[in-house]
Design a protein around this motif. Structure first.
Motif, PDB file in Angstrom:
ATOM      1  N   PRO A  85     -60.526  34.888 -63.991  1.00  0.00           N
ATOM      2  CA  PRO A  85     -60.734  33.693 -63.372  1.00  0.00           C
ATOM      3  C   PRO A  85     -60.444  32.632 -64.144  1.00  0.00           C
ATOM      4  O   PRO A  85     -60.047  31.625 -63.851  1.00  0.00           O
ATOM      5  N   GLN A  86     -61.301  32.467 -65.105  1.00  0.00           N
ATOM      6  CA  GLN A  86     -61.194  31.519 -66.184  1.00  0.00           C
ATOM      7  C   GLN A  86     -60.002  30.943 -66.351  1.00  0.00           C
ATOM      8  O   GLN A  86     -59.661  29.872 -66.819  1.00  0.00           O
ATOM      9  N   GLU A  87     -58.910  31.605 -66.483  1.00  0.00           N
ATOM     10  CA  GLU A  87     -57.596  31.410 -66.703  1.00  0.00           C
ATOM     11  C   GLU A  87     -56.629  31.533 -65.701  1.00  0.00           C
ATOM     12  O   GLU A  87     -55.465  30.854 -65.641  1.00  0.00           O
ATOM     13  N   ASP A  88     -56.819  32.559 -64.912  1.00  0.00           N
ATOM     14  CA  ASP A  88     -55.844  32.583 -63.841  1.00  0.00           C
ATOM     15  C   ASP A  88     -56.335  31.927 -62.489  1.00  0.00           C
ATOM     16  O   ASP A  88     -55.590  31.852 -61.420  1.00  0.00           O
ATOM     17  N   SER A  89     -57.445  31.281 -62.423  1.00  0.00           N
ATOM     18  CA  SER A  89     -57.700  30.440 -61.221  1.00  0.00           C
ATOM     19  C   SER A  89     -58.128  29.010 -61.535  1.00  0.00           C
ATOM     20  O   SER A  89     -58.069  28.285 -60.472  1.00  0.00           O
ATOM     21  N   ASN A  90     -58.604  28.765 -62.418  1.00  0.00           N
ATOM     22  CA  ASN A  90     -59.416  27.460 -62.965  1.00  0.00           C
ATOM     23  C   ASN A  90     -58.494  26.418 -63.504  1.00  0.00           C
ATOM     24  O   ASN A  90     -58.975  25.458 -63.447  1.00  0.00           O
ATOM     25  N   VAL A 139     -56.555  24.130 -62.226  1.00  0.00           N
ATOM     26  CA  VAL A 139     -56.169  23.493 -61.034  1.00  0.00           C
ATOM     27  C   VAL A 139     -56.060  21.825 -61.289  1.00  0.00           C
ATOM     28  O   VAL A 139     -57.230  21.543 -61.878  1.00  0.00           O
ATOM     29  N   LYS A 140     -54.971  21.356 -61.180  1.00  0.00           N
ATOM     30  CA  LYS A 140     -55.049  19.852 -61.435  1.00  0.00           C
ATOM     31  C   LYS A 140     -55.516  19.062 -60.301  1.00  0.00           C
ATOM     32  O   LYS A 140     -55.791  18.093 -60.291  1.00  0.00           O
ATOM     33  N   ASP A 141     -55.243  19.716 -59.026  1.00  0.00           N
ATOM     34  CA  ASP A 141     -55.569  18.758 -57.805  1.00  0.00           C
ATOM     35  C   ASP A 141     -56.937  18.760 -57.592  1.00  0.00           C
ATOM     36  O   ASP A 141     -57.750  19.708 -57.272  1.00  0.00           O
ATOM     37  N   MET A 142     -57.394  17.527 -57.987  1.00  0.00           N
ATOM     38  CA  MET A 142     -59.038  17.336 -58.048  1.00  0.00           C
ATOM     39  C   MET A 142     -59.666  17.324 -56.614  1.00  0.00           C
ATOM     40  O   MET A 142     -60.676  17.612 -56.103  1.00  0.00           O
ATOM     41  N   LEU A 143     -58.667  16.971 -55.650  1.00  0.00           N
ATOM     42  CA  LEU A 143     -59.311  16.747 -54.279  1.00  0.00           C
ATOM     43  C   LEU A 143     -59.540  18.093 -53.808  1.00  0.00           C
ATOM     44  O   LEU A 143     -60.423  18.289 -52.858  1.00  0.00           O
ATOM     45  N   ASP A 144     -58.705  19.274 -54.009  1.00  0.00           N
ATOM     46  CA  ASP A 144     -58.777  20.500 -53.372  1.00  0.00           C
ATOM     47  C   ASP A 144     -59.009  21.465 -54.164  1.00  0.00           C
ATOM     48  O   ASP A 144     -58.752  22.647 -53.929  1.00  0.00           O
ATOM     49  N   ARG A 145     -59.736  21.097 -55.436  1.00  0.00           N
ATOM     50  CA  ARG A 145     -59.836  21.923 -56.704  1.00  0.00           C
ATOM     51  C   ARG A 145     -60.813  23.155 -56.280  1.00  0.00           C
ATOM     52  O   ARG A 145     -60.510  24.350 -56.274  1.00  0.00           O
ATOM     53  N   GLN A 146     -62.012  22.857 -55.432  1.00  0.00           N
ATOM     54  CA  GLN A 146     -62.697  24.116 -55.106  1.00  0.00           C
ATOM     55  C   GLN A 146     -61.956  25.096 -54.115  1.00  0.00           C
ATOM     56  O   GLN A 146     -62.097  26.333 -54.176  1.00  0.00           O
ATOM     57  N   LYS A 147     -61.384  24.568 -53.114  1.00  0.00           N
ATOM     58  CA  LYS A 147     -60.789  25.330 -51.880  1.00  0.00           C
ATOM     59  C   LYS A 147     -59.622  26.306 -52.554  1.00  0.00           C
ATOM     60  O   LYS A 147     -59.568  27.323 -52.579  1.00  0.00           O
TER      61      LYS A 147
END
Length: 136
Positions: free
Chosen positions: A36-41, A43-51
C-alpha cells in the motif's frame, strides 16, 4: 504466481523501510506483492485522496491470494487490524508477522480477535517457510 497484500503500519521511515525489505524478500521467494505505501498512497488528487486510497486498498486485498500483516507493537496498528478483519471476512488466508517479543501475558500474543484471525509467524524466515510450504 500468488499475490500477497502486505498490510503493515507505514507512518515512520523505519516502518516503511521494513515493509520494503519484507516486500523484497517476498518477491525473491516468488510472490507478487501489493504494498500500500507504494501501490496506493501515490495519489495527487487531494480532494478525493482518502476515497481513492481506500478503493485501491480494497481492490488490492480482493485481488490478493494471501494477506501478510505485520502485527508488531504494543497493539496492532488500527489500519492493519481493519485489513485483517476485511480479509478474514473474505475468507482470505492471513499470516501475521510478529517480530515483537511483547505479549499480553496470559491473554495471548496479541488481541484475541487478531490472534484468532491469523496464523502467527515469529520471524521473516518462519513466514517465508510457511508461505513456501503452503502456497506454492
Amino acid at each position: 504466481m500468488k499475490t500477497v497484500y502486505l498490510a503493515a503500519p507505514l507512518f515512520s521511515e523505519a516502518e516503511c523501510d521494513f515493509n520494503r525489505k519484507l516486500r523484497d524478500e517476498l518477491i525473491s521467494a516468488g510472490f507478487t506483492v501489493f504494498l500500500p505505501q507504494e501501490d496506493s498512497n501515490n495519489v495527487k488528487d487531494m480532494l478525493d485522496r482518502q476515497k481513492i486510497i481506500f478503493s485501491k486498498n480494497l481492490k488490492g486485498i480482493e485481488n490478493s491470494d494471501i494477506i501478510i500483516a505485520v502485527i508488531d507493537g504494543a497493539d496492532v496498528d488500527s489500519g492493519t487490524a481493519w485489513e485483517i478483519g476485511f480479509a478474514f471476512a473474505k475468507a482470505k488466508p492471513v499470516l501475521g508477522l510478529r517480530t515483537d517479543f511483547r505479549t499480553l501475558g496470559i491473554e495471548g500474543t496479541v488481541n484475541l480477535m487478531i490472534e484468532r484471525s491469523v496464523v502467527i509467524c515469529m520471524s521473516v524466515p518462519e513466514l517465508l517457510n510457511h508461505l513456501k510450504s503452503r502456497f506454492r
